[in-house]
Design an enzyme around this catalytic site. Structure first.
Site, PDB file in Angstrom:
ATOM      1  N   SER C  55      -7.108   3.254  -5.249  1.00 19.53           N
ATOM      2  CA  SER C  55      -6.737   2.681  -3.956  1.00 19.53           C
ATOM      3  C   SER C  55      -6.474   3.816  -2.963  1.00 19.53           C
ATOM      4  CB  SER C  55      -5.490   1.812  -4.100  1.00 19.53           C
ATOM      5  OG  SER C  55      -5.787   0.657  -4.845  1.00 19.53           O
ATOM      6  N   HIS C  57      -8.378   4.113  -0.115  1.00 21.66           N
ATOM      7  CA  HIS C  57      -9.590   4.327   0.672  1.00 21.66           C
ATOM      8  C   HIS C  57      -9.939   3.103   1.505  1.00 21.66           C
ATOM      9  CE1 HIS C  57     -10.005   7.822  -1.796  1.00 21.66           C
ATOM     10  NE2 HIS C  57     -10.215   7.127  -2.892  1.00 21.66           N
ATOM     11  N   HIS C 219      -9.580  12.393  -1.425  1.00 19.13           N
ATOM     12  CA  HIS C 219      -8.309  12.287  -2.131  1.00 19.13           C
ATOM     13  C   HIS C 219      -7.374  13.400  -1.701  1.00 19.13           C
ATOM     14  CE1 HIS C 219     -11.458  10.630  -4.747  1.00 19.13           C
ATOM     15  NE2 HIS C 219     -10.587   9.668  -4.936  1.00 19.13           N
TER      16      HIS C 219
END
Ligand SMILES: Nc1ncnc2c1ncn2[C@@H]1O[C@H](COP(=O)(O)OP(=O)(O)O)[C@@H](O)[C@H]1O
Ligand SMILES: Nc1ncnc2c1ncn2[C@@H]1O[C@H](COP(=O)(O)OP(=O)(O)O)[C@@H](O)[C@H]1O
Ligand SMILES: [Mg+2]
Ligand SMILES: [Mg+2]
Ligand SMILES: [Mg+2]
Ligand SMILES: [Mg+2]
Lengths: 214, 333, 333, 214
Positions: C55, C57, C219
């Site tokens: 999660s 994004h 990330h």
């Protein structure tokens, strides 16, 4: 020596000097607007008066009404925000009332400025104590008129107006804003000088300085 | 200040040029004066709808131009209302003979500049009606102030007025529908971080690492109160209380629930907020029949969000559902 | 760290619940295990398409579930690939008898977990094909590494594969179209600020007030090089060079130009970037025939963006234009 | 005294001790992963081993294969990322190879661990020097086997494995990553210990400690 008239050149100098003052004090005006507004009054006034002086330099006005109507239109079309239409209307009305002349006498100037104030009120509906430029403009013009009752010297009337403007400006600090963006703050607007009041005080500083200088 | 910009003076012109290039199927861009207009304007016989205001709130308003919504958007400098000349030009560009509605957020600058433009348009023979959006309950309404601010509720007014114009309503009717939405929509926001106006280069306010601003405006202007950071659910409750008590919204109401990101908030957080807001409404017996979640009325990179609730009736629901085709909002075509 | 969250442990469950509540017309949400599936799944006879990953994004991938795109999305913990069990459950939930395509971003964790799920699904009689997206040119491809990362190009793969499944292609054909897109799409990104994983509470890297990271991953992992902040146009040129030289893209090519926000970037900046990118492509004789601008593949609140270029042909263009109806991408219905 | 077998209880203790070590060192593991990855290895291992031990406590395993297959499945279904499937496969294979027994002798344990390593390689395709957990797992098991050639004492073999693990872990610092997330960094991955190598070293620390304690 008594200055009982003001020339087109002097009035042009007034606008130029006002441009210089708002430019010098751009950060101060923006800081005031950060506290109770949206941090653009400095850049608004600098952009607008910059455009006014550029226009005057590119094509100097032949009459007083041309000078101020041009300044007003330029402010209206280059500033935006609240100050653009308000300062713009002020100068438009000053120009319209002054008419196509080359010089103004003291009562002529007083009447023109008064018409400008009326224009600001017509547009912005501000009243005394609302914490706006009105709270500088109105007492400054009253002081100007009062001074003219004693002497027709525009220079000392302008000095009186400037001193009333400073008092008016400082008095906005204690006020609760009831017009413009600062009004959204309610109680939290108290304790800050109104940015438009500060720039209007510079307008009278410019007038006083330009007349003393001559 | 770190921003993806070239000269800060050119932020609006370059962004508008990029917007025009990216969405050439939907809009044309005028560069002098600057405004954004749908490709097929003016649409003959249709009421034109123009909105605008300072830049920095994107996708509002440029991203809302297109069939079923705005005919034109007029972006001013960042956080500064546009001057009357581009508003006038946009107004003329979208007049298809049925008149033009101005949708104006209630800020003195916007009001004055749109007013001037409307006067000039009238002088040029274009019929103009104006409505003022003032949905922000953070600011107390009063006859003695500039009144409430217009914030994210504006997006809903524009969508619904756009649909009314699209189905052929006349100027008066479109204005009345817009005013009905304005009467039934309320919003309030919160900021976790400030935003930085490009030409200022400094945040317009500062918040400590554990502080948030409740009732923030969309220009980074101070809000209602500054408090310590709380869990998301508690913050939602703080915003929803004043919103729901205002009209008030009552059990049995059907509403559109809109969670708006301020520009820098991750989407997961917006949905965490939505979850709680929907829960509170359900507890109060208020039925959420339409939803909107996302960055629509932003304040540059500000982290934070606002909640907007609009009371729906059958007509407003139908108009909300009507087809719309803009860069930011699109369905039904 | 200031975030609109309750307990950081519950970020994903609460956000997914909110997402389901906000988009009940498009999706159903399974909470144990967690996945998001279109309301009408499985669609009989249609190839099912499943994607997923860590999660953070969003809107990728949950916001891309709906007719014409994904049948299901499987969100893991923030920035951590999901485990095989929810992937398996989602795969079974969307199998309408024509098999299921897994669209996997090339990260070891995603690859391994999707691989296990595919094995388990096969054991349960579901035919599964997998494609690996690896569009990030910031990372040098090599047989001796984990290869390139999958980033924003994933959105384009998902849209086009979704359209192929929607028009009735069989599993093998859908997989081939997806692989064709993967072969023709390249991306690269930049970060101006780091992002903060909720359970970490600290930025995963720091950048000085005048530094940016070129080639950033999604990330917050370090990129290709750290340089001083430059004007937007110069940054765009730095990203576009490696992208265009890679395939390479040449004069006469028709492309889709996609400027993706990393989550915290104001929209004006994305359009300033788009403007320059379109200019560079025009200079090189490459024709931009389709465009996408917005926050699609984000890294929480990171400020920054990525540029993606996809070489189009007639079939890919038709599939791109085909109707799609998801929370984040919607046209044609 | 020579320990030439290891009991189900001891093996359970091994996993529990591993849980304790990754939990104690959660920040260290996450810091290593911040430098060359995505800052989640600490929380991944803590979450996974926490679930493993919870499961064991809720329903203790009756045999060695039950223990490790349960641990492997729990890791696979609770961790995600790269480490979940890799550690998960490791323990699944250990369990499958060990079989439904109550005790393992030294060669039995060695064979089970070796099968675990093979599983990691089958999944991750890592080779020596790729800067992954392989670079701890492989030399540690080699040292374990070598020690058993000299003596069947599991405790001293575990000590040898742990010391090889530490050496392997430290040696990853100089390596250029060629697998996993760190490989995206190329040259910039040099100069940092691999997080998975560090957690695997803790796995052998736990084994050594649990056997010494007894
Ligand atoms: N209704 C009004 N009448 C008179 N002056 C006003 C009114 N509203 C605002 N002002 C003046 O305008 C100033 C703000 O100008 P500026 O910051 O340039 O515009 P904006 O508020 O649109 O950002 C205030 O400080 C105040 O003096
Ligand atoms: N292909 C591989 N083979 C063996 N070990 C690997 C492989 N890829 C990654 N690893 C190990 O996994 C560790 C990272 O685990 P973790 O951070 O939990 O997962 P992720 O990289 O998905 O965030 C690395 O430090 C490395 O030791
Ligand atoms: Mg201001
Ligand atoms: Mg302003
Ligand atoms: Mg991870
Ligand atoms: Mg990791």
């Amino acid at each position: 020596m008594v200055n009982d008239t003001i020339s087109l050149d002097q009035l042009t100098g007034w606008l130029t000097r006002f441009r210089d003052l708002v430019t010098e004090q751009v950060s101060y005006l923006t800081e005031l607007d950060s506290a109770i507004g949206d941090a653009d009054h400095g850049s608004n006034m600098t952009r607008g008066m910059g455009a006014v002086v550029e226009r005057i330099q590119a094509s100097p006005a032949g009459t007083v009404d041309e000078l101020f109507k041009g300044a007003g239109m330029t402010l209206v079309t280059s500033v935006g925000g609240a100050s653009g239409p308000l300062y713009g209307t002020f100068f438009l009305r000053v120009g319209t009332t002054a008419g196509p002349v080359g010089t103004l006498d003291a009562p002529g100037l007083a009447a023109a400025l008064r018409a400008g104030l009326d224009g600001v009120v017509a547009r912005g509906k501000a009243e005394a104590g609302d914490k706006t430029m009105f709270d500088v403009l109105a007492p400054a013009l009253d002081a100007f008129d009062d001074a003219l009752l004693v002497s027709s010297d525009i220079s000392s009337a302008a000095g009186a107006a400037y001193s009333a403007a400073q008092t008016g400006r400082d008095a906005t600090e204690a006020l609760l804003a009831r017009k413009g963006r600062a009004s959204y703050l309610g109680e939290r607007s108290i304790g800050h000088i109104d940015p438009g009041a500060a720039s209007t005080s510079l307008l009278f500083q410019a007038l006083a300085e330009i007349l003393v200088k001559e | 200040m770190k921003k993806l910009v070239n000269d800060p003076k050119n932020v609006v012109t370059e962004a508008v040029a990029g917007f025009g290039a990216a969405h050439a199927d939907l809009v044309r861009v005028s560069t002098d004066p600057i405004y954004i207009v749908r490709t097929d304007a003016p649409v003959a016989g249709k009421v034109g709808i123009v909105s605008g205001g300072g830049s920095g709130h994107e996708p509002m308003h440029g991203g809302l131009v297109g069939p079923g919504m705005l005919d034109a958007a007029v972006p001013g400098a960042v956080f500064t209302s546009p001057t009357p000349d581009p508003i006038l030009a946009a107004t003329k560009a979208v007049d298809g003979g049925a008149g033009v509605l101005h949708i104006v957020k209630n800020y003195t600058g916007d009001v004055l500049n749109f007013e001037t433009a409307a006067d000039l348009a009238a002088a040029d023979g274009v019929e103009v009606r104006s409505v003022l959006v003032n949905d922000d309950v953070a600011v107390k309404d009063s006859l003695y102030t500039a009144g409430r601010r217009g914030v994210a509720g504006t997006v809903l007014v524009e969508k619904i007025a756009g649909a009314a114009a699209d189905r052929g309503d006349d100027l008066e009717s479109v204005a009345l529908v817009a005013e009905r939405v304005i009467g039934q929509v309320r919003s309030m926001g919160v900021a976790l971080t400030p935003c930085v106006v490009p030409h200022a280069g400094q945040p317009s306010f500062t918040l400590a690492e554990d502080e948030i601003e409740i009732g923030i405006g969309i220009h980074g202007e101070p809000g209602r109160e500054r408090i310590k950071l709380e869990p998301a659910d508690a913050i939602v409750d703080r915003l929803l209380g004043p919103i729901l008590d205002d009209i008030p919204f009552v059990a049995g109401d059907k509403v559109l629930l809109f969670v708006n990101g301020m520009g820098g908030t991750p989407q997961v957080e917006l949905y965490i907020v939505f979850r709680r807001a929907a829960e509170v409404l359900a507890e109060r017996g208020i039925e959420v029949t339409r939803t909107l979640v996302g960055n629509f009325t932003t304040a540059l990179e500000m982290q934070g969000m606002s909640i907007t609730v609009l009371k729906l009736d059958d007509e407003l629901t139908t108009l909300w559902d009507a087809p719309v085709q803009t860069a930011a909002l699109r369905w039904g075509r």
